[in-house]
Write a protein that holds these residues in place. Structure first.
Motif, PDB file in Angstrom:
ATOM      1  N   LEU A   1      -3.037   9.660  -9.032  1.00  0.00           N
ATOM      2  CA  LEU A   1      -4.040  10.486  -8.361  1.00  0.00           C
ATOM      3  C   LEU A   1      -4.150  11.852  -9.038  1.00  0.00           C
ATOM      4  O   LEU A   1      -5.248  12.370  -9.250  1.00  0.00           O
ATOM      5  CB  LEU A   1      -3.715  10.632  -6.874  1.00  0.00           C
ATOM      6  N   LYS A   2      -3.027  12.430  -9.408  1.00  0.00           N
ATOM      7  CA  LYS A   2      -3.037  13.721 -10.102  1.00  0.00           C
ATOM      8  C   LYS A   2      -3.707  13.600 -11.469  1.00  0.00           C
ATOM      9  O   LYS A   2      -4.533  14.441 -11.842  1.00  0.00           O
ATOM     10  CB  LYS A   2      -1.609  14.242 -10.255  1.00  0.00           C
ATOM     11  N   GLN A   3      -3.377  12.527 -12.211  1.00  0.00           N
ATOM     12  CA  GLN A   3      -3.952  12.328 -13.549  1.00  0.00           C
ATOM     13  C   GLN A   3      -5.474  12.227 -13.524  1.00  0.00           C
ATOM     14  O   GLN A   3      -6.138  12.674 -14.456  1.00  0.00           O
ATOM     15  CB  GLN A   3      -3.383  11.060 -14.193  1.00  0.00           C
ATOM     16  N   VAL A   4      -6.013  11.626 -12.474  1.00  0.00           N
ATOM     17  CA  VAL A   4      -7.470  11.448 -12.409  1.00  0.00           C
ATOM     18  C   VAL A   4      -8.166  12.593 -11.669  1.00  0.00           C
ATOM     19  O   VAL A   4      -9.374  12.548 -11.457  1.00  0.00           O
ATOM     20  CB  VAL A   4      -7.860  10.075 -11.800  1.00  0.00           C
ATOM     21  N   GLY A   5      -7.410  13.610 -11.281  1.00  0.00           N
ATOM     22  CA  GLY A   5      -8.007  14.789 -10.666  1.00  0.00           C
ATOM     23  C   GLY A   5      -8.340  14.646  -9.197  1.00  0.00           C
ATOM     24  O   GLY A   5      -9.158  15.397  -8.667  1.00  0.00           O
ATOM     25  N   MET A   6      -7.695  13.696  -8.530  1.00  0.00           N
ATOM     26  CA  MET A   6      -7.943  13.509  -7.101  1.00  0.00           C
ATOM     27  C   MET A   6      -6.849  14.199  -6.287  1.00  0.00           C
ATOM     28  O   MET A   6      -5.805  14.573  -6.826  1.00  0.00           O
ATOM     29  CB  MET A   6      -7.987  12.015  -6.775  1.00  0.00           C
ATOM     30  N   ALA A   7      -7.097  14.336  -4.987  1.00  0.00           N
ATOM     31  CA  ALA A   7      -6.092  14.933  -4.105  1.00  0.00           C
ATOM     32  C   ALA A   7      -4.821  14.106  -4.164  1.00  0.00           C
ATOM     33  O   ALA A   7      -4.864  12.872  -4.115  1.00  0.00           O
ATOM     34  CB  ALA A   7      -6.629  14.992  -2.674  1.00  0.00           C
ATOM     35  N   HIS A   8      -3.703  14.792  -4.278  1.00  0.00           N
ATOM     36  CA  HIS A   8      -2.415  14.101  -4.316  1.00  0.00           C
ATOM     37  C   HIS A   8      -1.413  14.891  -3.474  1.00  0.00           C
ATOM     38  O   HIS A   8      -1.548  16.095  -3.304  1.00  0.00           O
ATOM     39  CB  HIS A   8      -1.928  13.929  -5.752  1.00  0.00           C
ATOM     40  N   HIS A   9      -0.460  14.158  -2.949  1.00  0.00           N
ATOM     41  CA  HIS A   9       0.520  14.726  -2.035  1.00  0.00           C
ATOM     42  C   HIS A   9       1.905  14.256  -2.457  1.00  0.00           C
ATOM     43  O   HIS A   9       2.057  13.534  -3.451  1.00  0.00           O
ATOM     44  CB  HIS A   9       0.229  14.275  -0.598  1.00  0.00           C
ATOM     45  N   ALA A  10       2.899  14.611  -1.681  1.00  0.00           N
ATOM     46  CA  ALA A  10       4.250  14.114  -1.918  1.00  0.00           C
ATOM     47  C   ALA A  10       4.236  12.589  -1.780  1.00  0.00           C
ATOM     48  O   ALA A  10       3.466  12.043  -0.976  1.00  0.00           O
ATOM     49  CB  ALA A  10       5.226  14.733  -0.923  1.00  0.00           C
ATOM     50  N   PRO A  11       5.060  11.897  -2.547  1.00  0.00           N
ATOM     51  CA  PRO A  11       5.072  10.425  -2.506  1.00  0.00           C
ATOM     52  C   PRO A  11       5.209   9.844  -1.103  1.00  0.00           C
ATOM     53  O   PRO A  11       4.533   8.872  -0.772  1.00  0.00           O
ATOM     54  CB  PRO A  11       6.270  10.058  -3.390  1.00  0.00           C
ATOM     55  N   GLU A  12       6.028  10.447  -0.265  1.00  0.00           N
ATOM     56  CA  GLU A  12       6.219   9.901   1.085  1.00  0.00           C
ATOM     57  C   GLU A  12       4.954  10.030   1.933  1.00  0.00           C
ATOM     58  O   GLU A  12       4.733   9.222   2.844  1.00  0.00           O
ATOM     59  CB  GLU A  12       7.430  10.535   1.784  1.00  0.00           C
ATOM     60  N   ILE A  13       4.108  11.002   1.639  1.00  0.00           N
ATOM     61  CA  ILE A  13       2.835  11.149   2.357  1.00  0.00           C
ATOM     62  C   ILE A  13       1.893  10.008   1.961  1.00  0.00           C
ATOM     63  O   ILE A  13       1.219   9.415   2.812  1.00  0.00           O
ATOM     64  CB  ILE A  13       2.185  12.520   2.070  1.00  0.00           C
ATOM     65  N   HIS A  14       1.860   9.688   0.665  1.00  0.00           N
ATOM     66  CA  HIS A  14       1.030   8.556   0.227  1.00  0.00           C
ATOM     67  C   HIS A  14       1.540   7.252   0.825  1.00  0.00           C
ATOM     68  O   HIS A  14       0.739   6.409   1.250  1.00  0.00           O
ATOM     69  CB  HIS A  14       0.986   8.472  -1.300  1.00  0.00           C
ATOM     70  N   ALA A  15       2.843   7.091   0.881  1.00  0.00           N
ATOM     71  CA  ALA A  15       3.411   5.870   1.482  1.00  0.00           C
ATOM     72  C   ALA A  15       2.941   5.746   2.932  1.00  0.00           C
ATOM     73  O   ALA A  15       2.498   4.673   3.356  1.00  0.00           O
ATOM     74  CB  ALA A  15       4.937   5.901   1.411  1.00  0.00           C
ATOM     75  N   LYS A  16       3.017   6.831   3.680  1.00  0.00           N
ATOM     76  CA  LYS A  16       2.601   6.814   5.085  1.00  0.00           C
ATOM     77  C   LYS A  16       1.117   6.464   5.207  1.00  0.00           C
ATOM     78  O   LYS A  16       0.729   5.653   6.050  1.00  0.00           O
ATOM     79  CB  LYS A  16       2.883   8.177   5.712  1.00  0.00           C
ATOM     80  N   ALA A  17       0.273   7.078   4.351  1.00  0.00           N
ATOM     81  CA  ALA A  17      -1.171   6.833   4.415  1.00  0.00           C
ATOM     82  C   ALA A  17      -1.513   5.383   4.086  1.00  0.00           C
ATOM     83  O   ALA A  17      -2.296   4.740   4.801  1.00  0.00           O
ATOM     84  CB  ALA A  17      -1.905   7.781   3.463  1.00  0.00           C
ATOM     85  N   PHE A  18      -0.955   4.854   3.010  1.00  0.00           N
ATOM     86  CA  PHE A  18      -1.254   3.474   2.622  1.00  0.00           C
ATOM     87  C   PHE A  18      -0.717   2.489   3.653  1.00  0.00           C
ATOM     88  O   PHE A  18      -1.389   1.522   3.994  1.00  0.00           O
ATOM     89  CB  PHE A  18      -0.689   3.164   1.234  1.00  0.00           C
ATOM     90  N   GLN A  19       0.502   2.717   4.142  1.00  0.00           N
ATOM     91  CA  GLN A  19       1.076   1.791   5.120  1.00  0.00           C
ATOM     92  C   GLN A  19       0.268   1.766   6.415  1.00  0.00           C
ATOM     93  O   GLN A  19       0.212   0.736   7.083  1.00  0.00           O
ATOM     94  CB  GLN A  19       2.542   2.157   5.378  1.00  0.00           C
ATOM     95  N   ALA A  20      -0.374   2.860   6.768  1.00  0.00           N
ATOM     96  CA  ALA A  20      -1.177   2.925   7.995  1.00  0.00           C
ATOM     97  C   ALA A  20      -2.605   2.430   7.792  1.00  0.00           C
ATOM     98  O   ALA A  20      -3.367   2.354   8.755  1.00  0.00           O
ATOM     99  CB  ALA A  20      -1.194   4.358   8.518  1.00  0.00           C
TER     100      ALA A  20
END
Length: 140
Positions: free
Chosen positions: A21-40
């Motif tokens: 997400l960072k490489q493509v210039g999109m919003a990125h967060h701490a890995p555990e935040i992405h895990a929570k978002a995808f799992q939900a």
């Protein structure tokens, strides 16, 4: 290239999700935040080339008639090879019968138009960091 598609969050490297997400210039967060978002999320799609994650996307949905797509991203070196279209195809397959909305990064609208999306005339948003989103060109 040997493509594999996964629909669950088992064994996903969340550091890599944040990095892509960072490489493509999109919003990125701490890995555990992405895990929570995808799992939900209602739908998640991860694309691998052999064992290497090269792209992903997710959707929120009520499962009945409304959905929203987020975090559709492809590693830069794999862009232009229809990986993004593959992600969208597999997300949309799980959202049949739903109206689907998303917001595109400025300059990426053409990609989504090729996927059958149309510009909205009345889209509205309330962002946590309104000035950042204005600076990035998402809002007026």
């Amino acid at each position: 290239m040997t493509i594999e598609i996964k629909y669950d969050c088992n064994e996903i490297d969340w550091n890599l999700v944040a990095s892509i997400l960072k490489q493509v210039g999109m919003a990125h967060h701490a890995p555990e935040i992405h895990a929570k978002a995808f799992q939900a999320s209602h739908t998640k799609v991860f694309i691998f080339d052999d064992d290497k994650m090269i792209g992903f996307g997710r959707a929120l949905s009520d499962g009945a008639y409304q959905a929203a797509i987020y975090d559709c991203a492809v590693l830069p070196e794999y862009q232009g090879q229809k990986i993004g279209s593959l992600i969208m195809e597999h997300i949309l397959k799980h959202l049949e019968g739903c109206n689907v909305i998303l917001y595109a990064a400025p300059g990426k609208e053409g990609f989504y138009q090729k996927q059958g999306f149309s510009r909205m005339k009345t889209g509205m948003a309330k962002f946590i960091s309104e000035q950042v989103m204005q600076d990035k060109g998402f809002i007026e």
